[in-house]
Every structure is written in structure tokens, then in C-alpha cells.
Design a protein around this motif. Sequence first.
Motif, short mmCIF file in Angstrom:
data_model
loop_
_atom_site.label_atom_id
_atom_site.label_comp_id
_atom_site.label_asym_id
_atom_site.label_seq_id
_atom_site.Cartn_x
_atom_site.Cartn_y
_atom_site.Cartn_z
N VAL A 125 100.76 59.29 72.95
CA VAL A 125 99.51 58.77 72.97
C VAL A 125 99.00 58.76 74.29
CG1 VAL A 125 98.23 56.62 72.51
CG2 VAL A 125 100.41 57.26 70.89
N TYR A 126 97.78 59.27 74.34
CA TYR A 126 97.12 59.24 75.65
C TYR A 126 96.08 58.24 76.03
CZ TYR A 126 99.03 63.77 76.77
OH TYR A 126 100.02 65.10 76.77
N TYR A 127 96.12 57.62 77.09
CA TYR A 127 95.18 56.64 77.58
C TYR A 127 94.39 56.92 78.59
CZ TYR A 127 98.83 53.66 74.58
OH TYR A 127 99.63 53.68 73.41
N CYS A 128 93.14 56.32 78.54
CA CYS A 128 92.27 56.51 79.74
C CYS A 128 92.29 55.01 80.53
CB CYS A 128 91.03 56.92 79.22
SG CYS A 128 89.94 56.01 78.08
N LEU A 187 93.45 71.28 73.63
CA LEU A 187 92.94 70.07 73.31
C LEU A 187 91.89 69.54 74.23
CD1 LEU A 187 95.12 67.94 70.95
CD2 LEU A 187 93.02 69.17 70.16
N ARG A 188 90.91 68.91 73.98
CA ARG A 188 89.93 68.22 74.86
C ARG A 188 89.84 66.70 74.62
NH1 ARG A 188 83.45 68.16 76.24
NH2 ARG A 188 83.53 68.33 78.64
N LEU A 189 90.19 65.82 75.26
CA LEU A 189 90.28 64.22 75.35
C LEU A 189 88.87 63.98 75.98
CD1 LEU A 189 93.81 63.06 75.78
CD2 LEU A 189 92.80 64.20 73.81
N SER A 190 88.33 62.86 75.41
CA SER A 190 87.17 62.34 76.08
C SER A 190 87.26 60.79 76.06
CB SER A 190 85.82 62.80 75.25
OG SER A 190 85.71 63.89 74.97
N CYS A 191 86.69 60.12 76.91
CA CYS A 191 86.79 58.85 76.88
C CYS A 191 85.46 58.17 77.34
CB CYS A 191 87.81 58.34 77.90
SG CYS A 191 88.13 56.65 78.23
N ALA A 192 84.88 57.68 76.60
CA ALA A 192 83.60 56.96 76.81
C ALA A 192 83.47 55.33 77.37
CB ALA A 192 82.78 57.09 75.54
N ALA A 193 82.97 55.15 78.44
CA ALA A 193 83.29 53.85 78.93
C ALA A 193 81.96 53.15 78.87
CB ALA A 193 83.44 54.15 80.49
N SER A 194 82.30 51.76 78.84
CA SER A 194 80.95 50.70 78.95
C SER A 194 81.21 49.55 79.27
CB SER A 194 80.50 50.81 77.22
OG SER A 194 81.14 50.35 76.47
N GLY A 195 80.30 48.81 79.61
CA GLY A 195 80.64 47.22 80.16
C GLY A 195 81.05 47.04 81.50
N SER A 228 92.90 48.49 85.94
CA SER A 228 92.12 47.26 85.47
C SER A 228 91.77 47.42 83.77
CB SER A 228 90.88 46.75 86.26
OG SER A 228 91.16 47.00 87.67
N TYR A 229 91.25 48.27 83.71
CA TYR A 229 90.97 48.40 82.13
C TYR A 229 91.56 49.67 81.32
CZ TYR A 229 87.11 45.72 84.35
OH TYR A 229 86.29 44.82 84.94
N TRP A 230 91.77 49.34 80.03
CA TRP A 230 92.48 50.46 79.43
C TRP A 230 91.68 50.85 77.93
CZ3 TRP A 230 96.70 53.14 80.94
CH2 TRP A 230 97.42 52.82 82.26
N GLY A 231 91.82 51.92 77.80
CA GLY A 231 91.46 52.22 76.18
C GLY A 231 92.49 52.38 75.23
N GLN A 232 92.36 52.47 73.98
CA GLN A 232 93.14 52.16 72.92
C GLN A 232 94.10 53.25 72.59
OE1 GLN A 232 90.39 53.38 72.57
NE2 GLN A 232 90.71 55.20 70.67
N GLY A 233 93.95 54.35 73.21
CA GLY A 233 94.71 55.38 73.07
C GLY A 233 94.34 56.58 72.08
N ALA A 289 88.70 56.44 73.52
CA ALA A 289 89.15 57.65 73.96
C ALA A 289 89.14 58.17 72.37
CB ALA A 289 90.79 57.37 74.29
N SER A 290 88.94 59.53 72.50
CA SER A 290 88.87 60.55 71.38
C SER A 290 89.45 61.71 71.77
CB SER A 290 87.50 60.34 70.63
OG SER A 290 86.60 61.07 71.61
N GLY A 291 89.50 62.67 70.50
CA GLY A 291 89.88 63.96 70.78
C GLY A 291 91.23 64.47 70.23
#
Length: 123
Positions: free
Chosen positions: A92-95, A17-25, A111-116, A5-7
Motif C-alpha cells: 500500500v503506497y501512501y503520500c 503505474l502512475r500514482l497521484s496524490c491530490a492535496a487540499s486544506g 505531518s499529513y498522510w493520505g489513505q493509501g 492517493a489514487s492510481g
Amino acid sequence: VQLQASGGGLVQAGGSLRLSCAASGFAFATYFMGWFRQAPGKEREFVAAISWRGGSTYYADSVKGRFTISRDNAKNTVYLQMSSLKPEDTAVYYCAANYGGRGVSDWLNYSYWGQGTKVTVSS
């Protein structure tokens, strides 16, 4: 699996504001995606969610009409456009990723979480 997550940042009340969350894996396009937030001393709360192809979106009442969730499956990225920000949006915003789309407002179904990424709205 990674959700980056970023932004986040500091913004004045009424700003955007615009938050982004890039996923992989993992197979991003087969998961519902959601945004949650947690303010200091408070429980984690649902913000918004979006279906596999973006055809359905879901919002908490507190952000409806101000926030917009979207996704780009070609980029494996989910976004949260936040407008008319209020000091109470500070958190703190989490994807997170939800396989199957059940109970999108319940963090237990993800199931999966970002770091915020931290969002601070000043008055």
C-alpha cells in the motif's frame, strides 16, 4: 487537510503505474512531499520525496532508477511514476507532507498522510 492517493492497481512484473496524490486544506507548495509504502507484515518504508518546487528529489535505493517523483504545485498534486515494477514493490503506497524538509526518509517527520492506494505486482 486531505491527501487523496489514487492510481494503484494490479500490474504484471515489468509493467508501469502512475500514482497521484491530490492535496487540499494546507499550503501544498510550502511542504516537501513524500511517498512511503507498507507491505503486509512489514514496516512502513520510505520510497521517494520531493522538495517544495521539485528541484530536489530523494529515492530509496530499492527504487532508484525505476521510480520518479514529481509535483505540480498549480494542481496541488504529487505523482509517483513507477516503472519496471517487481513483485517486491507490492504494497500500500501512501503520500505524505513534510513541513521544512527535515529527514525526508523518516515517516515521523511527516505531518499529513493520505489513505493509501494498493499496488499489486504479479510475477
